[in-house]
Design a protein around this motif. Structure first.
Motif, PDB file in Angstrom:
ATOM      1  N   ALA A 218       9.589  -0.239 -60.543  1.00  0.00           N
ATOM      2  CA  ALA A 218       8.767  -0.347 -58.960  1.00  0.00           C
ATOM      3  C   ALA A 218       9.844   0.205 -58.084  1.00  0.00           C
ATOM      4  CB  ALA A 218       8.505  -1.749 -58.735  1.00  0.00           C
ATOM      5  N   GLN A 219      11.295  -0.188 -58.265  1.00  0.00           N
ATOM      6  CA  GLN A 219      12.242   0.258 -57.481  1.00  0.00           C
ATOM      7  C   GLN A 219      12.026   1.792 -57.209  1.00  0.00           C
ATOM      8  OE1 GLN A 219      15.665  -2.048 -58.392  1.00  0.00           O
ATOM      9  NE2 GLN A 219      15.365  -3.669 -56.990  1.00  0.00           N
ATOM     10  N   ALA A 220      12.136   2.261 -58.591  1.00  0.00           N
ATOM     11  CA  ALA A 220      12.075   3.819 -58.629  1.00  0.00           C
ATOM     12  C   ALA A 220      11.272   4.402 -57.777  1.00  0.00           C
ATOM     13  CB  ALA A 220      12.266   4.305 -60.307  1.00  0.00           C
ATOM     14  N   GLN A 221       9.788   3.805 -58.166  1.00  0.00           N
ATOM     15  CA  GLN A 221       8.666   4.546 -57.621  1.00  0.00           C
ATOM     16  C   GLN A 221       8.677   4.427 -56.145  1.00  0.00           C
ATOM     17  OE1 GLN A 221       6.354   6.415 -58.969  1.00  0.00           O
ATOM     18  NE2 GLN A 221       5.695   6.768 -57.029  1.00  0.00           N
ATOM     19  N   SER A 222       9.273   3.150 -55.692  1.00  0.00           N
ATOM     20  CA  SER A 222       9.497   2.939 -54.179  1.00  0.00           C
ATOM     21  C   SER A 222      10.214   4.091 -53.385  1.00  0.00           C
ATOM     22  CB  SER A 222       9.926   1.814 -53.898  1.00  0.00           C
ATOM     23  OG  SER A 222      10.187   1.398 -52.510  1.00  0.00           O
ATOM     24  N   LEU A 223      11.426   4.473 -54.135  1.00  0.00           N
ATOM     25  CA  LEU A 223      12.221   5.530 -53.465  1.00  0.00           C
ATOM     26  C   LEU A 223      11.471   6.954 -53.520  1.00  0.00           C
ATOM     27  CD1 LEU A 223      15.683   4.869 -55.403  1.00  0.00           C
ATOM     28  CD2 LEU A 223      15.229   4.725 -53.056  1.00  0.00           C
ATOM     29  N   ILE A 224      10.702   7.101 -54.616  1.00  0.00           N
ATOM     30  CA  ILE A 224      10.006   8.366 -54.761  1.00  0.00           C
ATOM     31  C   ILE A 224       8.900   8.630 -53.849  1.00  0.00           C
ATOM     32  CG2 ILE A 224       8.378   9.836 -56.355  1.00  0.00           C
ATOM     33  CD1 ILE A 224      10.001   8.501 -58.537  1.00  0.00           C
ATOM     34  N   SER A 225       8.306   7.364 -53.507  1.00  0.00           N
ATOM     35  CA  SER A 225       7.176   7.274 -52.412  1.00  0.00           C
ATOM     36  C   SER A 225       7.615   7.608 -51.064  1.00  0.00           C
ATOM     37  CB  SER A 225       6.429   6.032 -52.504  1.00  0.00           C
ATOM     38  OG  SER A 225       5.709   5.813 -53.886  1.00  0.00           O
ATOM     39  N   GLU A 226       9.042   7.045 -50.894  1.00  0.00           N
ATOM     40  CA  GLU A 226       9.723   6.886 -49.537  1.00  0.00           C
ATOM     41  C   GLU A 226       9.941   8.485 -49.239  1.00  0.00           C
ATOM     42  OE1 GLU A 226      13.864   5.750 -47.272  1.00  0.00           O
ATOM     43  OE2 GLU A 226      13.380   4.827 -49.136  1.00  0.00           O
ATOM     44  N   ALA A 227      10.289   9.159 -50.328  1.00  0.00           N
ATOM     45  CA  ALA A 227      10.916  10.654 -49.993  1.00  0.00           C
ATOM     46  C   ALA A 227       9.532  11.308 -49.708  1.00  0.00           C
ATOM     47  CB  ALA A 227      11.480  10.987 -51.258  1.00  0.00           C
ATOM     48  N   THR A 228       8.577  11.232 -50.592  1.00  0.00           N
ATOM     49  CA  THR A 228       7.406  11.984 -50.399  1.00  0.00           C
ATOM     50  C   THR A 228       6.631  11.996 -49.181  1.00  0.00           C
ATOM     51  OG1 THR A 228       6.819  11.637 -52.830  1.00  0.00           O
ATOM     52  CG2 THR A 228       5.056  12.117 -51.324  1.00  0.00           C
ATOM     53  N   SER A 229       6.692  10.601 -48.502  1.00  0.00           N
ATOM     54  CA  SER A 229       6.371  10.368 -47.143  1.00  0.00           C
ATOM     55  C   SER A 229       7.060  11.125 -46.134  1.00  0.00           C
ATOM     56  CB  SER A 229       6.358   8.657 -46.957  1.00  0.00           C
ATOM     57  OG  SER A 229       5.959   8.579 -45.519  1.00  0.00           O
ATOM     58  N   LYS A 230       8.438  11.003 -46.390  1.00  0.00           N
ATOM     59  CA  LYS A 230       9.648  11.469 -45.486  1.00  0.00           C
ATOM     60  C   LYS A 230       9.257  13.098 -45.279  1.00  0.00           C
ATOM     61  CE  LYS A 230      13.500   9.564 -45.346  1.00  0.00           C
ATOM     62  NZ  LYS A 230      13.664   8.872 -44.512  1.00  0.00           N
ATOM     63  N   LEU A 231       9.247  13.640 -46.496  1.00  0.00           N
ATOM     64  CA  LEU A 231       8.987  15.094 -46.686  1.00  0.00           C
ATOM     65  C   LEU A 231       7.784  15.789 -46.633  1.00  0.00           C
ATOM     66  CD1 LEU A 231      11.900  15.193 -49.163  1.00  0.00           C
ATOM     67  CD2 LEU A 231      12.238  15.287 -46.850  1.00  0.00           C
ATOM     68  N   GLU A 232       6.789  15.152 -46.749  1.00  0.00           N
ATOM     69  CA  GLU A 232       5.400  15.505 -46.824  1.00  0.00           C
ATOM     70  C   GLU A 232       5.061  16.760 -45.903  1.00  0.00           C
ATOM     71  OE1 GLU A 232       2.362  12.649 -46.660  1.00  0.00           O
ATOM     72  OE2 GLU A 232       2.976  12.075 -44.713  1.00  0.00           O
ATOM     73  N   SER A 233       5.725  16.945 -44.661  1.00  0.00           N
ATOM     74  CA  SER A 233       5.392  17.797 -43.902  1.00  0.00           C
ATOM     75  C   SER A 233       6.399  19.018 -43.939  1.00  0.00           C
ATOM     76  CB  SER A 233       5.456  17.117 -42.216  1.00  0.00           C
ATOM     77  OG  SER A 233       6.796  16.791 -42.044  1.00  0.00           O
ATOM     78  N   ARG A 234       7.612  18.760 -44.804  1.00  0.00           N
ATOM     79  CA  ARG A 234       8.538  19.814 -45.094  1.00  0.00           C
ATOM     80  C   ARG A 234       8.355  20.090 -46.448  1.00  0.00           C
ATOM     81  NH1 ARG A 234      13.302  16.541 -42.821  1.00  0.00           N
ATOM     82  NH2 ARG A 234      12.091  14.809 -43.193  1.00  0.00           N
ATOM     83  N   PRO A 235       7.422  21.217 -47.012  1.00  0.00           N
ATOM     84  CA  PRO A 235       7.324  21.350 -48.394  1.00  0.00           C
ATOM     85  C   PRO A 235       8.700  21.995 -48.989  1.00  0.00           C
ATOM     86  CG  PRO A 235       6.018  22.876 -47.082  1.00  0.00           C
ATOM     87  CD  PRO A 235       6.531  21.764 -46.189  1.00  0.00           C
TER      88      PRO A 235
END
Length: 432
Positions: A102-119
């Motif tokens: 769960a913690q691992a997925q939270s980090l991945i989701s945070e990164a995806t959200s942060k970078l989704e406009s910067r492919p």
């Protein structure tokens, strides 16, 4: 009981003290972490986190790896904190390995959200995530990262993003010992991408590590057909692969092929070959056995079979001296940085022969000083303990050499040129 910590190059003394205190103090972990982050320089804190995120730390000291997440959480509150995709990916991979999904997925989701406009940055994060999982041999984590990258590869309109994802996927499959999938993916239809020498070399080495030599050679031939230069790096991969599996005669054939095609031997060529020769490894690692041959001819006579043949091939090619030796009237310097024990041993023997030859040749003369650089062990497995320096010192003592450890730099040996010339003449007579 005091906890023993093996020091990696990036772990500072201050970081080491912190980790030891964690294992011995009665204070709570959170309090110790908070005090460490507040009282330590940014560089010390980050290198300590890097140490905890290392796969080698996870395997050797799993109890320390559990500190990575609480330390990272505290670091994010520091005023100097800057989010980086590499650290986030490494931490997510570690948490996945520890079972904290769960913690691992939270980090991945945070990164995806942060970078989704910067492919471009997003593909880099997913690539680092795949790389981190492969270093931990995590099949499930790797497959998750592959899913993210493959989606970007097939949906992005950016050629840069596609190419980056493609490279990470191919090298990832290779790192996970899945070279057939890597090869099929690299050359598969429908992607609109052409493999570079990097992808094909990755496949070559992956096949070689597994002992799938026919496939390895097939991909080397594929590289040549596609117009890529089969360079020293590629040859070294092939040599290392054969050597790991004890195929000395195959190594001999490829060494001769290198010489025939004028592909230069490198420092790694010497390392790759000597690391796979049991007699050389035994002589250089077990110095107390007193088996070191002190001359090129003596060494050749003591080696047998395929091992003797490959070492003979290395000793017969001295072009490497132009890379590692500097010769002028004021100083001759041999630099052993980058050599493993066996490679350093061969080069020192070749150097002594080359010096004897040149000092007896009127065209070169006798230099004022000789310097043999071994290094001070900054990159050794135990920082500050240079095994190459210990080996060289053993050789110099056994030979009665005038080369002595420099009083101001124990990482090198020095001597006057005339003293070395006289000694070489005497030493040659002793060997004969």
């Amino acid at each position: 009981m005091r906890m023993r910590i093996r020091i990696r190059m990036t772990l500072t003394k201050q970081g080491e003290r912190f980790l030891r205190k964690i294992g011995t103090s009665s204070a709570t972990t959170q309090n110790l972490i908070q005090r460490f982050v507040l009282s330590s320089p940014k560089s010390v804190v980050l290198t300590t986190l890097s140490h905890l995120l290392s796969p080698s730390t996870s395997y050797s000291y799993p109890h320390l790896s559990t500190l990575a997440f609480p330390l990272y959480a505290r670091i994010t509150q520091a005023p100097w904190f800057t989010w980086t995709p590499t650290t986030a990916a490494q931490l997510a991979a570690l948490l996945h390995q520890l079972g904290h999904h769960a913690q691992a997925q939270s980090l991945i989701s945070e990164a995806t959200s942060k970078l989704e406009s910067r492919p471009r940055e997003l593909v880099l994060f997913y690539g680092k995530l795949m790389d981190s999982h492969s270093k931990r041999a995590s099949q499930t984590g790797f497959d998750v990262a592959y899913g993210y990258l493959n989606h970007l590869l097939r949906t992005s309109s950016s050629l840069h993003v596609k190419q980056t994802a493609y490279q990470y996927i191919v090298s990832g499959f290779c790192a996970m010992d899945r070279p057939r999938q890597a090869y099929d993916f690299a050359l598969g239809p429908g992607l609109g991408l052409v493999p570079s020498a990097f992808e094909l070399k990755s496949v070559v080495y992956a096949y070689g590590r597994l002992g799938l030599f026919e496939d390895m050679v097939r991909v080397v031939d594929e590289m040549a057909k596609r117009g890529f230069v089969v360079d020293t790096v590629c040859y070294n991969m092939v040599l290392s692969s054969y050597g790991t599996h004890g195929e000395h005669l195959q190594m001999l054939g490829w060494l001769r092929r290198m010489r025939a095609e004028a592909v230069p031997f490198s420092i790694r060529t010497y390392n790759s070959v000597t690391n796979c020769c049991p007699s050389i490894v035994r002589m250089t690692e077990n110095l107390e056995l007193d088996e070191l041959a002190l001359g090129v001819e003596e060494l050749k006579e003591g080696l047998e079979g395929g091992e003797g043949m490959v070492i003979g091939e290395l000793l017969g090619c001295r072009v490497i001296m132009e890379e590692v030796m500097v010769w002028d009237s004021s100083e001759v310097k041999l630099d052993l940085h980058g050599f493993h024990l066996g490679g350093a041993y061969l080069i020192v023997l070749l150097w002594l022969e080359e010096m004897r030859r040149r000092m007896g040749d009127g065209n070169y003369g006798v230099p004022a000083q000789l310097t043999l650089v071994c290094g001070m062990g900054k990159h050794s497995s135990v920082r500050g303990e240079s095994r190459v320096r210990v080996l060289v010192q053993k050789m110099m003592v056994k030979m009665g050499s005038p080369l002595k450890v420099h009083r101001n730099n124990n990482g090198c040996f020095i001597a006057k040129g005339k003293a070395v010339k006289n000694w070489l003449c005497q030493f040659r007579n002793t060997l004969n």
